[in-house]
Write an enzyme that holds these catalytic residues in place. Sequence first.
Site, PDB file in Angstrom:
ATOM      1  N   LYS A 193      44.663  31.505  33.829  1.00 13.26           N
ATOM      2  CA  LYS A 193      43.992  31.934  34.669  1.00 13.26           C
ATOM      3  C   LYS A 193      43.342  33.360  34.368  1.00 13.26           C
ATOM      4  O   LYS A 193      44.161  34.219  34.402  1.00 13.26           O
ATOM      5  CB  LYS A 193      44.594  31.691  36.130  1.00 13.26           C
ATOM      6  N   ARG A 203      36.457  34.629  47.183  1.00  7.45           N
ATOM      7  CA  ARG A 203      36.913  35.709  48.152  1.00  7.45           C
ATOM      8  C   ARG A 203      36.176  35.976  49.319  1.00  7.45           C
ATOM      9  O   ARG A 203      36.730  36.428  50.149  1.00  7.45           O
ATOM     10  CB  ARG A 203      37.308  36.726  47.091  1.00  7.45           C
ATOM     11  N   LYS A 215      42.980  42.299  39.786  1.00  3.50           N
ATOM     12  CA  LYS A 215      43.893  41.559  39.280  1.00  3.50           C
ATOM     13  C   LYS A 215      44.434  41.260  37.667  1.00  3.50           C
ATOM     14  O   LYS A 215      44.967  40.515  37.359  1.00  3.50           O
ATOM     15  CB  LYS A 215      43.712  40.091  39.915  1.00  3.50           C
ATOM     16  N   GLU A 231      51.530  31.192  27.207  1.00  9.32           N
ATOM     17  CA  GLU A 231      51.786  30.537  28.612  1.00  9.32           C
ATOM     18  C   GLU A 231      51.800  29.152  28.685  1.00  9.32           C
ATOM     19  O   GLU A 231      52.874  28.596  29.670  1.00  9.32           O
ATOM     20  CB  GLU A 231      50.398  30.834  29.558  1.00  9.32           C
ATOM     21  N   LYS A 246      41.234  28.159  34.191  1.00  7.13           N
ATOM     22  CA  LYS A 246      40.318  28.571  35.186  1.00  7.13           C
ATOM     23  C   LYS A 246      39.542  29.744  34.618  1.00  7.13           C
ATOM     24  O   LYS A 246      40.319  30.934  34.363  1.00  7.13           O
ATOM     25  CB  LYS A 246      41.108  28.701  36.416  1.00  7.13           C
ATOM     26  N   SER A 272      34.066  29.075  42.177  1.00 10.80           N
ATOM     27  CA  SER A 272      33.034  29.140  42.948  1.00 10.80           C
ATOM     28  C   SER A 272      31.676  29.796  42.521  1.00 10.80           C
ATOM     29  O   SER A 272      30.805  29.416  42.772  1.00 10.80           O
ATOM     30  CB  SER A 272      33.772  30.138  44.142  1.00 10.80           C
ATOM     31  N   TYR A 311      33.846  22.104  43.472  1.00 11.14           N
ATOM     32  CA  TYR A 311      33.287  21.845  44.805  1.00 11.14           C
ATOM     33  C   TYR A 311      31.893  21.146  44.953  1.00 11.14           C
ATOM     34  O   TYR A 311      31.474  20.608  45.969  1.00 11.14           O
ATOM     35  CB  TYR A 311      32.722  23.279  45.250  1.00 11.14           C
TER      36      TYR A 311
END
Length: 321
Positions: A193, A203, A215, A231, A246, A272, A311
């Site tokens: 991610k 957000r 982040k 990972e 992502k 998004s 979405y």
Amino acid sequence: MRQRPRRNRKNAPIRAFHRETTLGPQHFVYPLFVHEQTEKHPISSMPGCFRLGLDDLKHEVQGALSDGVNAVVLFPAIDDSLKSSTGTEAHNPDGLIPRCLRALRAEFPELVLCTDVALDPYSCDGHDGIVSEGRILNDETVAVLVKQALAQAEAGADIIAPSDMMDGRVGAIRDALDEAGHAEVSVLSYTAKYASAFYGPFRDALESAPKFGDKKTYQMDPGNVRETLREIELDEAEGADILMVKPAGPYLDVIRNMREATALPVAAYQVSGEYAMLKAAAANGWLDEPQVVLESLTAIRRAGADIIFTYYARQAARWLG
Ligand code: PBG
């Protein structure tokens, strides 16, 4: 000319022989936003997406199932009064998400229920972990994430998806689920991610933007791909069932890389900001929405994703219909 590649593209049935990548509603997970209010609230940067109350949530799920989309993932918009620095509302057994899970499980026994594990919707700092003196605490956060995952499993989740990027959380969640008798509940890890600006509209949707900083101490640097291999190794060793990349569209090379590095199923999240870009161009009449959306989803599958969080799940299912 002996070689004429166009012969294999001559007409639709011939092209159908050779199509390497398929796309269908069975590949989709449909992300839905929920809140405590009964009215639905539109999300301005994500046209067609809403924060839903329980009745509208059930209605949307019913619609998704009838379009052939059998899996949803829930994200909560939490009232500010319930947010705290340790995000304790995340593991309230009677919190918004557990209540939605119980209601959906009771009404739709076959629905695949995925849940998000991370503290940002519950954190007054807007971070995925507990903040102390400007730093995100890893191990203290993992202890809370484990409780959050258990509350979700108790309430009927099928697939628990930690999106927080803390180290060691997959193994800790796996062990806790097994000890609590939830050996059949899966863990889908957000393995790669990235610290991406494409999460902006999400957000907005949850009012969960970080209150300070960014982040980047937990999400990955967009310039990196080798880190993904590390990972993957950790998530496999820690017992993940599904690995995720992502965002999806701008990271197709990472999806391909992951596909080649693991035998586990690979998921990708069309986030998004990818949705917002496509919607904005379509609204302006600059792109043909159904065609460009199905092309973008096909590209994510071609890169190597088995599962796509999008979405567009319901709309795409209908266009494929
Ligand atoms: C946070 C989380 C984010 C998304 C899913 N879970 C945002 C973030 O990391 O800041 C983004 C999804 C999207 O943009 O569609 N745990």
